[in-house]
Design a protein around this motif. Sequence first.
Motif, mmCIF file in Angstrom:
data_model
loop_
_atom_site.group_PDB
_atom_site.id
_atom_site.type_symbol
_atom_site.label_atom_id
_atom_site.label_comp_id
_atom_site.label_asym_id
_atom_site.label_seq_id
_atom_site.Cartn_x
_atom_site.Cartn_y
_atom_site.Cartn_z
ATOM 1 N N GLU A 177 0.871 -1.035 0.126
ATOM 2 C CA GLU A 177 0.019 -0.056 0.099
ATOM 3 C C GLU A 177 0.997 1.319 -0.181
ATOM 4 N N ILE A 178 1.956 1.332 0.945
ATOM 5 C CA ILE A 178 2.946 2.509 0.846
ATOM 6 C C ILE A 178 3.541 2.605 -0.333
ATOM 7 N N LEU A 179 4.066 1.452 -0.947
ATOM 8 C CA LEU A 179 4.432 1.650 -2.462
ATOM 9 C C LEU A 179 3.732 2.002 -3.515
ATOM 10 N N ARG A 180 2.243 1.476 -3.439
ATOM 11 C CA ARG A 180 1.083 2.135 -4.237
ATOM 12 C C ARG A 180 1.148 3.604 -4.274
ATOM 13 N N GLY A 181 1.186 4.057 -3.165
ATOM 14 C CA GLY A 181 1.251 5.740 -3.087
ATOM 15 C C GLY A 181 2.576 6.262 -3.652
ATOM 16 N N VAL A 182 3.534 5.618 -3.365
ATOM 17 C CA VAL A 182 4.848 6.248 -3.970
ATOM 18 C C VAL A 182 4.920 6.155 -5.373
ATOM 19 N N ALA A 183 4.496 4.966 -6.074
ATOM 20 C CA ALA A 183 4.537 4.779 -7.426
ATOM 21 C C ALA A 183 3.519 5.688 -8.225
ATOM 22 N N GLN A 184 2.260 5.946 -7.377
ATOM 23 C CA GLN A 184 1.374 6.820 -8.206
ATOM 24 C C GLN A 184 1.984 8.378 -8.130
ATOM 25 N N ALA A 185 2.648 8.708 -7.287
ATOM 26 C CA ALA A 185 3.113 10.258 -7.179
ATOM 27 C C ALA A 185 4.242 10.072 -8.136
ATOM 28 N N GLN A 186 5.116 9.005 -8.390
ATOM 29 C CA GLN A 186 6.088 9.013 -9.489
ATOM 30 C C GLN A 186 5.762 8.929 -10.902
ATOM 31 N N GLU A 187 4.578 8.256 -10.946
ATOM 32 C CA GLU A 187 4.004 7.985 -12.300
ATOM 33 C C GLU A 187 3.319 9.394 -12.932
ATOM 34 N N LYS A 188 2.667 10.134 -11.828
ATOM 35 C CA LYS A 188 2.190 11.470 -12.154
ATOM 36 C C LYS A 188 3.247 12.382 -12.574
ATOM 37 N N LEU A 189 4.510 12.370 -11.763
ATOM 38 C CA LEU A 189 5.720 13.424 -12.132
ATOM 39 C C LEU A 189 6.224 13.123 -13.421
ATOM 40 N N ILE A 190 6.395 11.765 -13.535
ATOM 41 C CA ILE A 190 7.167 11.436 -14.808
ATOM 42 C C ILE A 190 6.174 11.785 -16.391
ATOM 43 N N LYS A 191 4.945 11.385 -15.950
ATOM 44 C CA LYS A 191 4.183 11.668 -17.312
ATOM 45 C C LYS A 191 4.027 13.305 -17.682
ATOM 46 N N ASP A 192 4.063 14.192 -16.647
ATOM 47 C CA ASP A 192 4.027 15.480 -16.651
ATOM 48 C C ASP A 192 5.465 15.866 -17.222
ATOM 49 N N PHE A 193 6.564 15.250 -16.892
ATOM 50 C CA PHE A 193 8.081 15.529 -17.453
ATOM 51 C C PHE A 193 7.796 15.181 -19.107
ATOM 52 N N GLU A 194 7.403 13.928 -19.089
ATOM 53 C CA GLU A 194 7.530 13.541 -20.744
ATOM 54 C C GLU A 194 6.804 14.448 -21.553
ATOM 55 N N LYS A 195 5.398 14.681 -21.137
ATOM 56 C CA LYS A 195 4.453 15.501 -21.995
ATOM 57 C C LYS A 195 5.321 16.823 -22.248
ATOM 58 N N ASN A 196 6.105 17.649 -21.092
ATOM 59 C CA ASN A 196 6.439 18.879 -21.348
ATOM 60 C C ASN A 196 7.669 18.958 -21.552
ATOM 61 N N CYS A 197 8.528 18.053 -21.418
ATOM 62 C CA CYS A 197 9.981 18.217 -21.738
ATOM 63 C C CYS A 197 10.449 17.208 -22.887
ATOM 64 N N ILE A 198 10.213 15.953 -22.850
ATOM 65 C CA ILE A 198 10.608 14.951 -23.629
ATOM 66 C C ILE A 198 10.227 15.024 -25.016
ATOM 67 N N LYS A 199 8.682 15.066 -25.227
ATOM 68 C CA LYS A 199 8.068 14.934 -26.322
ATOM 69 C C LYS A 199 8.207 16.562 -27.092
ATOM 70 N N LYS A 200 8.257 17.567 -26.439
ATOM 71 C CA LYS A 200 8.775 18.877 -26.924
ATOM 72 C C LYS A 200 10.146 19.243 -27.212
ATOM 73 N N ASN A 201 11.271 18.123 -26.781
ATOM 74 C CA ASN A 201 12.332 18.251 -27.038
ATOM 75 C C ASN A 201 12.981 19.526 -26.209
ATOM 76 N N ASN A 202 12.500 19.797 -25.010
ATOM 77 C CA ASN A 202 12.628 21.036 -24.191
ATOM 78 C C ASN A 202 13.163 20.616 -22.976
ATOM 79 N N PHE A 203 14.762 20.832 -22.890
ATOM 80 C CA PHE A 203 15.290 20.410 -21.641
ATOM 81 C C PHE A 203 16.034 21.580 -20.922
ATOM 82 N N SER A 204 16.398 22.679 -21.813
ATOM 83 C CA SER A 204 17.122 23.746 -21.218
ATOM 84 C C SER A 204 16.121 24.515 -20.135
ATOM 85 N N SER A 205 15.055 24.827 -20.522
ATOM 86 C CA SER A 205 13.950 25.725 -19.837
ATOM 87 C C SER A 205 12.908 24.847 -19.320
ATOM 88 N N CYS A 206 12.669 23.612 -19.453
ATOM 89 C CA CYS A 206 11.687 23.028 -18.935
ATOM 90 C C CYS A 206 11.794 22.913 -17.375
#
Length: 334
Positions: A177-206
């Motif tokens: 149960e503890i790990l589900r909470g940690v995984a959920q937070a990590q998943e949300k953060l990574i999706k946000d990063f992938e959408k705004n930084c990786i797919k837009k190839n924007n690393f310097s100002s992301c």
Amino acid sequence: HTLVAILLNWWTRIKNHFSFFLSVIKWSYKSENDVYKRYEYLFSNPDHVKDFLDWSIRWNWLFKAGSSAVVLLLVTTIDNIYSNWDLKDKNFSRGEKQLFSTNDSNKKRGIEYFLEEKYEEAEKQFDISRKHDSNDPEVLIYRNNSKVLKWKKDHKIEPILIAASVPKDGNEKVALEILRGVAQAQEKLIKDFEKNCIKKNNFSSCTSGIAGRTLQVMIINDKNEIKTATQVAQILIDDKEVIAVVGHNVSQVSSKAAIEYQKGGLVMISPTSFALDFPALDKLYQRSTTENYIYSATISAEDLVDKLYEHMKTVLPKKENHTLLFCFDDNAVD
């Protein structure tokens, strides 16, 4: 006159000892290879040999005590090193091993790819595994770790590392149960990063993710044991890559580990401990100028009881007698 006599006596003894040490060095480290020359030296300097033997007998106890202390220190150091290595080898994982048992072959293949640093292949295997069991937080964390390590190789994005210390061997359901909470937070953060930084190839100002960085999670099994948890704390404090710890579970384990984290200056956030030993931590605050590094995501037991009592007074009929039953473990802080 008495003081002068004492000083002269001490000076004579110091000179004699100094002369003796010189003779010991000359006798012990003589460089001649010819054994007959050594014999000749010994027989021609019997006083030096006698001094050496007398001194050896007189201080033999000191040599024994010193040797014992050195051996004990060496054994203890080796034991600690091996114990830490063994704990890390069996109970720590970012994706290198399976801590929670399963027969899923895709998960096992993902771990094999992860060990080979083939992160793209590992991510694919973990994704397939999640189709069979979407409720396994270990797979999701390993999948996310594979993704961020692939980005690290491809785009030189250094992930932030946190540890999640859970009681896999002490209470596996709570650990998951503890790990589900940690995984959920990590998943949300990574999706946000992938959408705004990786797919837009924007690393310097992301600035998505954590100030433009991703998050990697290391899972640790602390067994819900005080000894193991304090050992985990010491290992994590020495690991300068780790910036924070989510853990531990029960309060008596978290309280002991918290003292180590506070002394070591590593942030600890307990997700389930509601009776941390803050008086013990307060003593550490008073002895140093460091800030607080210990946090809890739950309400304290004292506040909980107070709120419950006030609620009962409100909802229960006042003219009737009521019995309130408390269940507790008298060996636990909780």
